[in-house]
Design an enzyme around this catalytic site. Structure first.
Site, mmCIF file in Angstrom:
data_model
loop_
_atom_site.group_PDB
_atom_site.id
_atom_site.type_symbol
_atom_site.label_atom_id
_atom_site.label_comp_id
_atom_site.label_asym_id
_atom_site.label_seq_id
_atom_site.Cartn_x
_atom_site.Cartn_y
_atom_site.Cartn_z
ATOM 1 N N TYR A 1 2.225 3.731 -4.448
ATOM 2 C CA TYR A 1 2.342 2.270 -4.459
ATOM 3 C C TYR A 1 3.809 1.840 -4.372
ATOM 4 O O TYR A 1 4.182 0.987 -3.551
ATOM 5 C CB TYR A 1 1.695 1.711 -5.717
ATOM 6 C CG TYR A 1 1.679 0.202 -5.786
ATOM 7 C CD1 TYR A 1 0.743 -0.534 -5.078
ATOM 8 C CD2 TYR A 1 2.620 -0.479 -6.555
ATOM 9 C CE1 TYR A 1 0.735 -1.919 -5.139
ATOM 10 C CE2 TYR A 1 2.622 -1.861 -6.623
ATOM 11 C CZ TYR A 1 1.673 -2.580 -5.905
ATOM 12 O OH TYR A 1 1.671 -3.953 -5.964
ATOM 13 N N SER B 1 6.603 -5.996 -4.182
ATOM 14 C CA SER B 1 6.358 -5.874 -5.616
ATOM 15 C C SER B 1 7.661 -5.511 -6.293
ATOM 16 O O SER B 1 8.589 -4.973 -5.666
ATOM 17 C CB SER B 1 5.309 -4.785 -5.885
ATOM 18 O OG SER B 1 5.258 -4.455 -7.268
#
Length: 564
Positions: A450, A437
């Protein structure tokens, strides 16, 4: 061991494995003996009657005098003498390396050879006549690419000219090279010395074998013959071969009606002395196919003129980026294997569907074993499965950290381990894609767990890429930004009630929908990353801008994080 006479030359022949099984003949090259096949023979002998022999001038076989005694016609006669002795009633399968391959081509292209030879696997040794035509084609119809191929091959073949020098090569082998050969193999190819290789007879074997070059090269390259065959031929090209370039295999289908080309990420000698089990596997795949079994996936891909696509595994393929990626590869002719926690969703994606929890190491190992057994070792693996979670560091519980890291990091680790090992052991290359990401390099106070998981994936991928590149395995990290997938509807939030989490999920979903960047665009970038072996691929505009900022102005970026 038994002795077979070919004319007046005594050949030492070594046999193992069940004598009633199909016969596989292994023909060694220069300056080796039959012992160079030890690893290959050990695997093949479990199923086949394996025959090796020391070629004339080597090991325990006789050494005729005179250069003319090493002409290809005599080597061909030796081959058939051994074949007739060890398998008089059935054709033999042949595997050959280096000069063993050159002389085996002479036998394989003999008229009627298909009645005595069932299949032929050639490693690092082309037919000299074919090379003659190959060189002529590059100079008669030149192009920059062809001229470069010819020049590169001539540079790799420097030793051929050196071996035509009188006396000097023999003296070098006897006085210098034979003593230093084990160390040269270790340094150049990473091959550790072993008890039976190099042989004690290396100095004399190498001196005799120089006649192979003097007796054949000038005539065969200068006046090449039309040498065709009906025997099924598999050409294995060691990618890191310092002597025979992969380009020499181009155009081989002109001479062999049934031809397979395969790459092995190994060197000239390490192909046998390190990756012998893989050579044995490739050989067995061809033999089984010739005997009527369906072609293994890797073999089918290697057939000249075949349109067999790669085998692709995609995790988390029940929706979003995973589903779009699986369908993108399938649209390009790939055979696709998909897995997801939701097996029904995986089935809707298409391909061969499995239910797998990527955070479970045992489940992933079982999945990899099933894929390898049912479909083959994958050529491409996309570790896409992941979950979303929002929350500051102090607000995120240990259980939440564990859940995020189990899926986002350990799921990728498991996928890289179980499939990366299969690819490396196969030796034919491959590609691993890890979906991270933009959060990997764009930290945010609200994405502590995350961002950490995705940053770890990015670094893991860089480490793995460096480790497996020599084995022909590429590794790419995909870093999307805001992409419209269902991850927003499943993202969890630290410290919020169920009602508050539902509101946050709905709000994020609406924002991502307005953003309008679909998973199909990410899938297209994944396909391109594999095609061009890209290392890190930021996908969305914000991901690209963020990567630039993280490298050019890291201090400014860290300061900005305080306000996110």
């Amino acid at each position: 061991m038994r002795t077979v006479l070919s004319g007046d030359v005594r050949l030492a022949v070594f046999e193992e494995g069940p004598p009633e099984a199909p016969t596989v003949m292994l023909v060694h090259g220069y300056p080796d003996t039959h012992a160079v096949w030890d690893d290959v023979a050990a695997v093949l002998a479990e199923r086949f009657h394996v025959v090796r022999y020391d070629v004339r001038g080597a090991g325990q076989s006789g050494s005729p005098r005179g250069t003319a005694a090493y002409r290809l016609e005599h080597l061909k006669n030796d081959f058939f003498a051994v074949a007739d002795a060890v398998s008089p009633d059935a054709p033999v399968h042949v595997v050959a390396h280096d000069w063993g391959s050159i002389q085996s081509w002479e036998a394989v292209t003999e008229p009627g050879a298909h009645e005595r030879i069932a299949s032929y696997t050639s490693i690092s040794g082309p037919c000299l006549d074919h090379v003659g035509y190959w060189m002529r084609d590059r100079f008669r119809r030149p192009s920059p690419r062809k001229l470069k191929q010819a020049l590169v091959q001539q540079l790799h073949s420097w030793y051929v000219l050196a071996f035509h020098t009188p006396v000097v090569p023999e003296l070098m082998w006897r006085l210098v090279l034979a003593k230093r050969w084990p160390e040269l193999l270790r340094r150049v190819e990473g091959v550790a010395p072993r008890p039976d290789h190099p042989a004690d007879t290396l100095a004399s074997d190498a001196s005799h074998g120089v006649s192979l070059y003097r007796a054949n090269f000038r005539e065969r390259l200068g006046k090449p013959r039309e040498r065709r065959t009906e025997v099924p031929v598999q050409v294995i090209t060691p990618v890191h071969d310092n002597y025979v370039t992969p380009a020499l295999a181009e155009g081989a289908e002109r001479w062999a009606a049934r031809l397979w080309r395969r790459k092995l990420y190994a060197g000239h000698w390490s192909a046998l002395l390190r990756d012998g089990a893989e050579v044995a596997r490739m050989t067995t795949e061809l033999i089984d196919h010739v005997d009527g079994k369906p072609a293994a996936h890797a073999l089918a891909r290697g057939q000249a003129g075949a349109k067999q696509g790669p085998l692709v595994v995609v995790t988390g393929a029940g929706s979003g980026i995973g589903r779009a990626t699986a369908r993108a590869f399938a649209a390009r002719g790939a055979e696709v294997v998909v897995c997801d926690l939701d097996e029904d969703a995986a089935r809707e994606t298409g391909g061969h569907a499995y239910r797998v929890d990527v955070s479970d190491e045992a489940a992933m190992r079982k999945f990899a074993d099933e894929v390898a057994a049912r479909h083959g070792v994958p050529d491409i693996v996309v570790n896409n499965a992941g979950i979303g979670h929002a929350g500051s560091f102090l607000a995120t519980t240990t259980e939440e950290w564990q859940r995020v890291l189990d899926v986002n990091l350990w799921g990728v680790i498991h996928g890289c381990q179980v499939f990366g090992k299969l690819m490396a052991d196969r030796g034919e290359g491959g590609h691993i894609v890890n979906v991270a990401s933009a959060a990997a390099y764009l930290p945010a106070k609200s994405l502590a767990a995350y961002s950490t998981s995705k940053a770890a994936v990015l670094t893991l991928s860089d480490c793995l890429r460096a480790e497996v590149s020599r084995r022909g395995i590429g590794v790419s990290t995909i870093c999307p930004g805001l992409v419209n997938t269902n991850i927003t509807s499943t993202t969890t939030f630290s410290g919020l009630s169920a009602e508050e989490q539902a509101r946050k999920q709905a709000s994020a979903t609406r924002a991502y929908e307005r953003r309008g960047f679909g998973p199909e665009k990410v899938a297209a970038e994944i396909v391109r990353a594999v095609e061009h072996n890209k290392a890190t691929v930021p996908v969305t505009p914000e991901a690209k801008a963020g990567l630039i900022l993280s490298r050019l102005t890291p201090g400014l970026l860290r300061a900005a994080v305080r306000f996110t």
